[in-house]
Scaffold this active site. Structure first.
Site, PDB file in Angstrom:
ATOM      1  N   ASP A   1       0.813  -1.221   0.000  1.00  0.00           N
ATOM      2  CA  ASP A   1       0.000   0.000   0.000  1.00  0.00           C
ATOM      3  C   ASP A   1       0.846   1.271   0.000  1.00  0.00           C
ATOM      4  OD1 ASP A   1      -2.305  -1.507   0.092  1.00  0.00           O
ATOM      5  OD2 ASP A   1      -2.461  -1.430   2.274  1.00  0.00           O
TER       6      ASP A   1
ATOM      7  N   ARG B   1       0.627   4.203  17.484  1.00  0.00           N
ATOM      8  CA  ARG B   1       0.117   5.219  16.558  1.00  0.00           C
ATOM      9  C   ARG B   1       0.414   6.657  16.976  1.00  0.00           C
ATOM     10  NH1 ARG B   1       1.027   1.516  13.632  1.00  0.00           N
ATOM     11  NH2 ARG B   1      -0.576   0.305  12.609  1.00  0.00           N
TER      12      ARG B   1
ATOM     13  N   ASP C   1      -6.948   2.879  13.005  1.00  0.00           N
ATOM     14  CA  ASP C   1      -5.671   3.583  12.884  1.00  0.00           C
ATOM     15  C   ASP C   1      -5.789   4.946  12.211  1.00  0.00           C
ATOM     16  OD1 ASP C   1      -4.193   1.742  14.261  1.00  0.00           O
ATOM     17  OD2 ASP C   1      -3.748   0.543  12.487  1.00  0.00           O
TER      18      ASP C   1
ATOM     19  N   SER D   1      -3.769  -9.512   7.103  1.00  0.00           N
ATOM     20  CA  SER D   1      -3.215  -8.179   7.318  1.00  0.00           C
ATOM     21  C   SER D   1      -2.544  -8.204   8.685  1.00  0.00           C
ATOM     22  CB  SER D   1      -4.344  -7.145   7.291  1.00  0.00           C
ATOM     23  OG  SER D   1      -3.919  -5.980   7.949  1.00  0.00           O
TER      24      SER D   1
END
Ligand code: ARG
Length: 398
Positions: free
Chosen positions: A14, A94, A123, A174
């Site tokens: 990505d 994060r 996220d 994922s």
């Protein structure tokens, strides 16, 4: 000179495709930033690829120590678990990643930050909220929220534009990893009735025999683990070592359906061998050294704090206040906890501390007992008065 955008780059499909996509759609120069929070990826290789794939510049930032000291450490002190299970590995990293991106953006005089989060996850919320509060002037670009590409189309796009990617065999999952844990979703796991196949596990592949076991000792100082088997270790190293000690027993797996912030439920598998052992050991040390009122009140704040980490509310006044309370509560949380690791299981089996509030002379049922039973009788008399009175008036329905 084109405007600059700082891209949170992982080296995966990505974000590799995002470099080209942002240049095409926003006409900006992309600066790729790889932030090392202890994920086992080859960051140097990813760094090379960022440059080859059209990034104007790339950075690798080693954030492991900061992650351990400023994010993992408070979460150990607060025994953080979202919905009783998830040690918040992804969620905790994060705000730190956002902070690092904002720092680079300021240094590079960039006008935007880009990340590879999708529109369905937590996220995106954590990144966007943290970035906007740390620097409200920055624009946020989230290519995956805008483009309509399937994974196959992304790969095609990469081939068409000569983008170097490492997708060799297509992983159906994922995965997000850092020092504190590994999160796995998608593929067969989306069927919540299906038992996770063994191939989802990376850190907890079982190599120990069912009869194997070992004892370890974790030393704590002010709520933070400082030693493993009497050897002093920095937190980041201690966590890493413990992951490799407990992982092969299959310790630290969890399979849960959780409530995402954006309102949908999702199924996620977690692996966090060190985290679950440390939190349980810490919790048991607190049981030994904290008085009941503080301990019980702290539970309430722990739930709140875990929820706030999950919700992306790290850089907020309430979080600062909660951290302040938690910090103060740890003044006497020092001592040693003995843990037995065994096949797919672990248990705290001993604890000691110079601040222990366990008094053998009060607790014992053997000789040496100093507890005066008359005191109990009087205490219970007073304690039960209101209900005795209500009982007399027929107001207590059994
Ligand atoms: N559900 C977890 C969270 O919101 C992990 C998210 C990332 N998971 C993943 N497998 N990529 O914090």
């Amino acid at each position: 000179m084109a405007n600059k955008v700082i891209l949170a780059y992982s080296g995966g499909l990505d974000t590799s495709v995002s470099i080209k996509w942002i240049k095409e759609n926003y006409n900006m120069d992309v600066i790729a930033v790889l932030i090392d929070c202890g994920q086992p990826d080859d960051l140097n290789e990813a760094y090379e690829r960022a440059n080859q794939n059209g990034a104007q510049k790339a950075y690798i930032i080693d954030a492991k120590k900061e992650f351990a000291d400023d994010y993992i450490s408070p979460s150990i002190k607060a025994n953080l678990k979202y919905e009783k299970n998830y040690v918040l590995a992804t969620a905790l990293a994060r705000p730190l990643i956002a902070k690092k991106l904002v720092e680079v953006a300021q240094k590079e005089k960039a006008e935007a930050i880009a990340h590879g989060c999708t529109a369905k996850g937590n996220d995106q919320v954590r990144f966007d909220v943290a970035i906007r509060s740390l620097n409200p002037g920055l624009k946020i670009i989230a290519p995956l929220r805008e483009w309509k590409l399937t994974r196959e189309e992304e790969i095609e796009y990469a081939h068409k534009h000569g983008i170097k990617i490492t997708v060799t065999k297509k992983s159906p999952y994922s995965i997000d990893e850092n020092l504190w844990g590994r999160s796995i979703e998608c593929g067969i796991l989306e069927d919540v009735w299906q038992e996770p196949p063994e191939d989802v596990y990376g850190w907890t592949k079982i190599t120990k025999k069912p009869s194997a076991s070992e004892y370890i000792e974790i030393g704590f100082e002010n709520g933070v683990p400082v030693s493993l088997n009497s050897k002093l270790e920095k937190l980041q190293n201690l966590v890493k070592i413990l992951n490799t000690l407990a992982g092969p027993y299959g310790i630290g797996r969890s399979d849960m359906v959780e409530n995402r912030l954006i309102g949908i439920k999702s199924r996620e598998i977690y692996e966090a061998p060190a985290a679950v052992v440390i939190i349980e050991a810490h919790r048991q040390l607190e049981s030994l050294v904290l008085d009941r009122e503080l301990l019980h009140y702290k539970y309430l704040l722990e739930e709140k704090m875990a929820e706030m980490v999950y919700y992306g509310l790290w850089f907020t006044p309430l979080m600062d206040c909660l951290k302040g309370f938690i910090e103060k509560s740890q003044e006497n949380v020092s001592g040693t906890v003995k843990v037995k690791l065994s096949y797919k299981n672990f248990a705290v089996c001993g604890r000691k501390s110079e601040y222990s509030l366990y008094d053998l002379n009060l607790a014992t049922y053997d000789s040496g007992d100093i507890f005066d039973p008359k005191h109990s009788e009087s205490f219970i008399k007073v304690w039960g008065y209101p209900y005795e009175l209500m009982g007399k008036k027929g107001r207590i329905k059994g």
